[in-house]
Design an enzyme around this catalytic site. Sequence first.
Site, PDB file in Angstrom:
ATOM      1  CE  LYS A  79      -4.139   1.885   0.923  1.00 21.07           C
ATOM      2  NZ  LYS A  79      -3.990   2.695  -0.177  1.00 21.07           N
ATOM      3  CE  LYS A 103       4.090   7.252   7.057  1.00 27.51           C
ATOM      4  NZ  LYS A 103       3.611   8.590   5.936  1.00 27.51           N
ATOM      5  CE  LYS A 115       4.788   7.524  -1.921  1.00 34.59           C
ATOM      6  NZ  LYS A 115       3.969   7.687  -0.477  1.00 34.59           N
ATOM      7  CG  ASN A 251      -5.297  18.082   1.752  1.00 34.17           C
ATOM      8  OD1 ASN A 251      -6.101  18.390   2.494  1.00 34.17           O
ATOM      9  ND2 ASN A 251      -4.936  16.759   1.515  1.00 34.17           N
ATOM     10  CB  SER A 391      -5.851   4.748   2.818  1.00 32.64           C
ATOM     11  OG  SER A 391      -5.632   5.940   1.826  1.00 32.64           O
TER      12      SER A 391
END
Length: 458
Positions: A79, A103, A115, A251, A391
């Site tokens: 992911k 993470k 990634k 953001n 997510s």
Amino acid sequence: MSENNTVIEESLTALLEDESFLPDLKAQTRRQAFKSLVAILSTPNHIHKSFLRVALEDGTIVRVPSFRVQHNDTLGPYKGGIRFHESVNEEEVANLARLMTLKNALHELPFGGGKGGVIIDPREYSVKELNLICKKYVQYFNDILGPDKDIPAPDAGTGEREMDWMMAEYKNTHPGLPYRGSFTGKSIINGGSLGRKEATGKGVYFSFRYLMHNFLNDNEKWLREQDNLFAETALSKKDRKLNIAVQGFGNLGAVAAKEAFKCNELQNNIVAVSDRDVMLYNSDGLDIPALVRYAQEHGGSLPDSNTALKENEIKAVINDRDELLELDVDVLIMAALENQIHEENMDKIQAQIIVEGANAPITVKADKYLSDNGILIIPDILANAGGVIVSYLEWIQGRDTQFYKEEQIYKLLFDKMQKTMDTILPQFFGDPFPLRQNCYIHSVMKLSTVLFRQGKLY
Ligand code: NAD
């Protein structure tokens, strides 16, 4: 930190010496198993590289270099985001994939780390061309992507539009199969989660507030008894007015600044914010809601002239953007780019607490220098996981086709971050390692134990 291999090795060295960890591994077998771990965790499982064949609107055919790095899938499907940027390169994508493995392990998410990157400046392509690049990305990496294999999300240069396009192409190429969980960060109408956009900024501020308010209040007596430099730093700021500077007002930065502004638990005073053009400063505190409104109405930019400030009744002076990092403030929230604090400016940093919203905003050397000087850094791996946590919630909602309310999302997000912090913080304040290393040790412990129990470590 771009070179998180060093931290992985340091973490494994600390664990090798702690014989209460994986006690079944002894003597030579133990040394060998830890050597294997360095190899496993420092190297990606796969680096996929393709040159996407794209026909531009003027008829020219170009080849667009693109990557998908699958670092480690011990804990679940890979992911991690897909970045569209002209500076993308294989090493950067591999480093970011590794950070995702760690993470996800830290926050107990059932994912490995991956990634993606495409070497383009997205501003130079038409919408039609970008749509084609997204479709081609899915076509070229067709076999390795999927809700149970590898689940991309947005990163710099991509957003919900690109994720919608990619999910649609995945659906086309996998008729009859589940597709909503193939990409996260999609628009709400295409199965995205409420709260995804705000998740990282809210999580970044939560990590700071939870440490400086909840954890300090609940553990003050114990913390005062510790002979710990970072505990001293945190306690020296307790119950004080905290002057805060926020680098980056996109953001992440704008949401984190807004959270800090409205927080009643801490005495925050946001004196400076910056974007790629300017820094705005007011020692009495900036009107953050007015700046957020302005940015929303002006393509994300801060006011960059005295006229604009006056017209919008915002009291601030305009300064050079890079001066923000060296201001005499208590807290710096880094929400712009990688490598912002480095060898040339590290000795000019005055903040005692730094929160890493962006990935790797501090170089390895600067990180060591600041930590040695007792500066408390809440690292990216801990602070900016809000995006991947939500997510994960989007992935679950896609599978169940049941959607949570926005308040439920934030509650689940904060509960997850709190659980991680409750595990890490007592350990951190009880030993001499910086918080980043503590987080890495925790992630590496989790990955090693799972590998050992699966019989994959020898
Ligand atoms: P964004 O593009 O919305 O905002 C970036 C902001 O930084 C903009 O205000 C831009 O003007 C500003 N900026 C650029 N260069 C600057 C400079 N030299 N000095 C000061 N400001 C500068 O991006 P974002 O989503 O807010 O993310 C910020 C960083 O955090 C990125 O590095 C991103 O990769 C990382 N990150 C984002 C998320 C997420 O979910 N948004 C999750 C994890 C990490």
